[in-house]
Write a protein that holds these residues in place. Structure first.
Motif, mmCIF file in Angstrom:
data_model
loop_
_atom_site.group_PDB
_atom_site.id
_atom_site.type_symbol
_atom_site.label_atom_id
_atom_site.label_comp_id
_atom_site.label_asym_id
_atom_site.label_seq_id
_atom_site.Cartn_x
_atom_site.Cartn_y
_atom_site.Cartn_z
ATOM 1 N N THR A 2 5.145 4.821 -0.561
ATOM 2 C CA THR A 2 4.415 4.108 -1.600
ATOM 3 C C THR A 2 4.481 2.610 -1.349
ATOM 4 O OG1 THR A 2 4.877 5.813 -3.233
ATOM 5 C CG2 THR A 2 4.327 3.636 -4.072
ATOM 6 N N THR A 3 3.314 1.969 -1.277
ATOM 7 C CA THR A 3 3.288 0.526 -1.042
ATOM 8 C C THR A 3 3.162 -0.271 -2.329
ATOM 9 O OG1 THR A 3 0.892 0.628 -0.690
ATOM 10 C CG2 THR A 3 2.306 0.789 1.251
ATOM 11 N N ARG A 4 2.568 0.299 -3.359
ATOM 12 C CA ARG A 4 2.493 -0.328 -4.678
ATOM 13 C C ARG A 4 2.562 0.778 -5.733
ATOM 14 N NH1 ARG A 4 0.551 -5.907 -4.470
ATOM 15 N NH2 ARG A 4 1.465 -6.621 -2.519
ATOM 16 N N ALA A 6 2.765 1.633 -10.256
ATOM 17 C CA ALA A 6 2.531 1.109 -11.604
ATOM 18 C C ALA A 6 2.937 2.130 -12.657
ATOM 19 C CB ALA A 6 1.055 0.752 -11.785
ATOM 20 N N TYR A 28 -2.618 2.217 -6.105
ATOM 21 C CA TYR A 28 -1.307 2.279 -6.746
ATOM 22 C C TYR A 28 -0.912 3.722 -7.027
ATOM 23 C CZ TYR A 28 -1.259 -2.762 -7.539
ATOM 24 O OH TYR A 28 -1.241 -4.117 -7.363
ATOM 25 N N ARG A 80 9.885 1.652 -6.637
ATOM 26 C CA ARG A 80 9.404 0.287 -6.818
ATOM 27 C C ARG A 80 8.467 0.237 -8.027
ATOM 28 N NH1 ARG A 80 7.235 -2.093 -2.219
ATOM 29 N NH2 ARG A 80 6.174 -3.603 -3.578
ATOM 30 N N ASP A 82 5.337 -2.503 -9.303
ATOM 31 C CA ASP A 82 4.573 -3.730 -9.107
ATOM 32 C C ASP A 82 3.764 -4.120 -10.332
ATOM 33 O OD1 ASP A 82 4.831 -4.103 -5.943
ATOM 34 O OD2 ASP A 82 4.541 -1.981 -6.395
ATOM 35 N N ALA A 129 9.793 -6.680 -6.821
ATOM 36 C CA ALA A 129 8.397 -6.830 -6.409
ATOM 37 C C ALA A 129 7.991 -8.296 -6.383
ATOM 38 C CB ALA A 129 7.484 -6.040 -7.349
ATOM 39 N N GLU A 132 9.188 -9.896 -3.364
ATOM 40 C CA GLU A 132 8.464 -9.443 -2.176
ATOM 41 C C GLU A 132 7.115 -10.119 -2.022
ATOM 42 O OE1 GLU A 132 6.173 -5.400 -0.725
ATOM 43 O OE2 GLU A 132 8.018 -5.170 -1.888
ATOM 44 N N HIS A 133 6.317 -10.153 -3.115
ATOM 45 C CA HIS A 133 4.943 -10.637 -2.951
ATOM 46 C C HIS A 133 4.485 -11.633 -4.022
ATOM 47 C CE1 HIS A 133 3.895 -7.720 -6.082
ATOM 48 N NE2 HIS A 133 4.373 -6.730 -5.334
ATOM 49 N N ALA A 136 4.066 -9.594 -9.029
ATOM 50 C CA ALA A 136 4.340 -8.518 -9.980
ATOM 51 C C ALA A 136 3.620 -8.858 -11.273
ATOM 52 C CB ALA A 136 5.839 -8.380 -10.212
ATOM 53 N N LEU A 220 -5.088 -8.447 -10.734
ATOM 54 C CA LEU A 220 -4.457 -8.011 -9.486
ATOM 55 C C LEU A 220 -4.911 -8.852 -8.301
ATOM 56 C CD1 LEU A 220 -4.852 -4.118 -9.741
ATOM 57 C CD2 LEU A 220 -2.823 -5.472 -10.313
#
Length: 240
Positions: A2-4, A6, A28, A80, A82, A129, A132-133, A136, A220
């Protein structure tokens, strides 16, 4: 992997389901939460059939243990978080002399307390999160009633006003950690919650759940340097 991922509450219909579908389209993995198991399972199955990764948790989200369970199951499944969409809510109309304590407490607990608890339980994952980017995102469904107050829907309006204020507080507290918070403040949206007024305002003249979901898609896509603390949605000609 899983990369993102919710969490969407109040996800069995209306704004929550439309937002969950949009998040699935954006790639997601999803945890859906709502009170009614039958409706939630139907919504989850609908999204799975569309090819999305979906876990669902039926739970009374006004209760602390239920909030903890939703976040724990999401963490165990995806590892995770996000995006958190705090959408579950309820509006019960009454004149001030006729407010029932049980219904007062339900609105306070579901519309406001639950949001606070979800932040508390999820903030560790959101911080990871954000680190990381730097994008979030927590979206809190408030209401245009929370901006101006409403007779008869006074308790609902008060809780939604508190949601707006809470969102502003979280923006100030967490934005520097890459966690953005946005309050959505719509007028009448064509959902079951507005059935009581559809004799006066036709459903086809209302804001759509998809309108709200598309605003989240926009959130987003903005850069990490752009925070949007609040969005208001009104119908043409409505007072602001």
């Amino acid at each position: 992997m899983t990369t993102r991922a919710a969490i969407v509450t109040g996800a069995s219909s209306g704004i929550g389901l439309a937002t969950a579908r949009m998040l699935g389209e954006e790639g997601y993995s999803l945890t859906l939460a709502a009170r009614r198991a039958d409706k939630l399972e139907a919504a989850a199955d609908e999204l799975r059939e569309a090819g999305f990764a979906v876990h669902h948790v039926a739970a009374p989200l006004q209760e602390e243990d239920a909030v903890k369970r939703v976040v724990a199951e999401h963490r165990d499944r995806y590892g995770r978080l996000d995006v958190l969409v705090n959408n579950a809510g309820i509006g019960i109309g009454a004149s001030v002399a006729e407010i029932e304590t049980k219904k007062l407490d339900l609105q306070l607990d579901l519309n406001l307390r639950s949001i606070i608890l979800f932040y508390r339980e999820a903030v560790g994952l959101l911080r990871e999160a954000g680190k990381e980017h730097s994008s979030a995102l927590v979206v809190n469904t408030a209401s245009i009633a929370g901006k101006y107050g409403q007779a008869w829907m006074s308790v609902y309006a008060a809780t939604k006003g508190a949601v707006v204020n809470w969102t502003e507080s979280m923006h100030k507290e967490l934005a520097q950690e890459g966690i953005k918070s946005t309050a959505l403040c719509p007028g009448f949206v064509d959902t079951p919650m507005t059935d009581f007024v559809k004799g006066t305002v036709a459903a086809e003249e209302m804001i759509t759940p998809q309108d709200i979901a598309e605003s989240v898609r926009f959130l987003l896509r903005v850069s990490p340097a752009c925070c949007v603390p609040e969005i208001q949605f009104v119908r043409p000609g409505d007072a602001m």
